[in-house]
Design a protein around this motif. Sequence first.
Motif, PDB file in Angstrom:
ATOM      1  N   ASP A 272       0.731  -1.473  -0.218  1.00 50.99           N
ATOM      2  CA  ASP A 272      -0.157   0.165  -0.596  1.00 50.99           C
ATOM      3  C   ASP A 272       0.485   1.800   0.140  1.00 50.99           C
ATOM      4  N   GLY A 273       2.276   0.632  -0.464  1.00 52.85           N
ATOM      5  CA  GLY A 273       3.083   2.521  -0.084  1.00 52.85           C
ATOM      6  C   GLY A 273       3.776   2.017   1.124  1.00 52.85           C
ATOM      7  N   ARG A 274       3.014   2.161   1.742  1.00 54.39           N
ATOM      8  CA  ARG A 274       3.759   2.315   3.901  1.00 54.39           C
ATOM      9  C   ARG A 274       5.293   2.119   3.915  1.00 54.39           C
ATOM     10  N   LEU A 275       6.092   2.708   4.624  1.00 52.58           N
ATOM     11  CA  LEU A 275       7.141   2.555   4.722  1.00 52.58           C
ATOM     12  C   LEU A 275       7.558   1.806   5.949  1.00 52.58           C
ATOM     13  N   THR A 276       8.576   0.987   5.922  1.00 53.58           N
ATOM     14  CA  THR A 276       8.616   0.040   6.877  1.00 53.58           C
ATOM     15  C   THR A 276      10.698   0.087   7.243  1.00 53.58           C
ATOM     16  N   PRO A 277      10.697   0.846   8.598  1.00 54.93           N
ATOM     17  CA  PRO A 277      12.593   0.625   7.922  1.00 54.93           C
ATOM     18  C   PRO A 277      12.733  -0.708   8.405  1.00 54.93           C
ATOM     19  N   ILE A 278      14.064  -0.635   7.853  1.00 58.71           N
ATOM     20  CA  ILE A 278      14.799  -2.213   7.720  1.00 58.71           C
ATOM     21  C   ILE A 278      16.285  -1.607   8.573  1.00 58.71           C
ATOM     22  N   GLY A 279      16.020  -2.350  10.225  1.00 59.19           N
ATOM     23  CA  GLY A 279      17.703  -2.149  11.272  1.00 59.19           C
ATOM     24  C   GLY A 279      16.813  -0.282  11.620  1.00 59.19           C
ATOM     25  N   ALA A 280      17.980  -0.526  12.449  1.00 63.00           N
ATOM     26  CA  ALA A 280      18.605   1.013  12.896  1.00 63.00           C
ATOM     27  C   ALA A 280      19.342   2.057  11.797  1.00 63.00           C
ATOM     28  N   PRO A 281      18.907   3.479  11.827  1.00 66.08           N
ATOM     29  CA  PRO A 281      19.513   4.625  10.954  1.00 66.08           C
ATOM     30  C   PRO A 281      21.406   3.672  11.014  1.00 66.08           C
ATOM     31  N   ILE A 282      21.902   3.431   9.787  1.00 64.38           N
ATOM     32  CA  ILE A 282      23.249   3.363   9.627  1.00 64.38           C
ATOM     33  C   ILE A 282      24.019   4.918   9.910  1.00 64.38           C
ATOM     34  N   PRO A 283      25.841   5.093  10.518  1.00 57.39           N
ATOM     35  CA  PRO A 283      26.373   6.008  10.557  1.00 57.39           C
ATOM     36  C   PRO A 283      27.231   5.834   9.305  1.00 57.39           C
ATOM     37  N   THR A 284      27.294   6.688   7.983  1.00 61.50           N
ATOM     38  CA  THR A 284      27.873   6.469   6.439  1.00 61.50           C
ATOM     39  C   THR A 284      29.354   6.407   6.796  1.00 61.50           C
ATOM     40  N   GLY A 285      30.202   7.139   8.357  1.00 60.16           N
ATOM     41  CA  GLY A 285      31.549   7.162   8.120  1.00 60.16           C
ATOM     42  C   GLY A 285      31.904   8.887   7.811  1.00 60.16           C
TER      43      GLY A 285
END
Length: 384
Positions: free
Chosen positions: A357-370
Amino acid sequence: MPARLRSCLRTTYPGLVALAVSMLLAAGAPAGAASGGTLYVTSGDTDDIALFRVDGAGRPVLDPPLVPTGRQPRGLVFARDGRTAYVATGLDDSVHQYRVGDDGRLAPLAAPVRTGGFPFGIVVAPSGRTLYTANADDGTLSVFAVGRDGRLRPLGAPVRTGRDSPRGLAMTPDGRFLYVSHGRPAITEEDTEPPGFVVVFAVRPDGTLHRTGGPVPVERGGLGMSVTPDGRFLYVACEVLTSVSERQLFGFAIGRDGSLAPVPGSPYRAPDVPIGTAVTPDGRRLYLTSGGLNVNPEIATKVWGFTIAADGSLRPVPGAPFDAGHGPVGIAVTPDGRRVHVSTLRSQLVSFAVRADGRLTPIGAPIPTGGTRSLFQSVAVGPR
């Protein structure tokens, strides 16, 4: 040894070896190596590019080292064959050129090519034969031919757009028209910046440009743009705070001559200073980041999602907006439309699965880019 047994071993041994090798490779593979592709994120304050490998569950894993690049990198785009990458760097007025290795790593291909003043947006034509940058400081577009080896060659002098501060770029899928958003952001009530515009260029067969029609008004701070895959609609995010204006997201129907006409209900409200846009490959959804820019990124945390109707009008997807870290700016959708990746001003990569339905579900926690401080167009899905 009986002949029948020898025959059996000859038949099964190669298969057993292949099975054993595959099991050993799987057991010894590093985390994240079960490839779901690659991602790249540029960082504007540390002047570098991060490589992420996406595992089978869609989780990005940072794969150092970071790749140094020019001063204040923004957009990263790929040649059509995926063998070359290009990075627009605002503070050295250049596009840096990289060869993409079989493992996804970037290596310098040739010396940077000069653009006009402060390249902000960057796009490769659908044909793969030309590349364009929008140069915010001098009101121009730079046009480059893409050689067979991926190297860039200028196609004449930069082209004037006729308006101040060109920033975002988008092309129709047939490569016939190039759209350029203009304007500086309006992020406080005291801002008196001039109105934003979208300027339309027709693209000649050799990739050079000529303006067509008059500039199309939008709100101040015209920035991220996306064209639907069928070439029927254009959407423009305007970098304006809700307290300054509620006209923040514009939708247009694209005419056969490249002209723009508002879709029903346009403009739309998308608070917290919209910046980047992305349309899913099936043309059914539009997502945009609201990163806040110099407004406090701690309170600008959303990705907005809309369903695109047959007439180009928009309605929010269920559950929108979605939390996406602090100061979400760059956004990219995977070619299969199943994942959305967002870069933030707080130097994180935030990933989502896209539901039916277009809803967004997080995949894990945010990751630092470095790196530090990702900017407009700072996240890109790799070619493999």
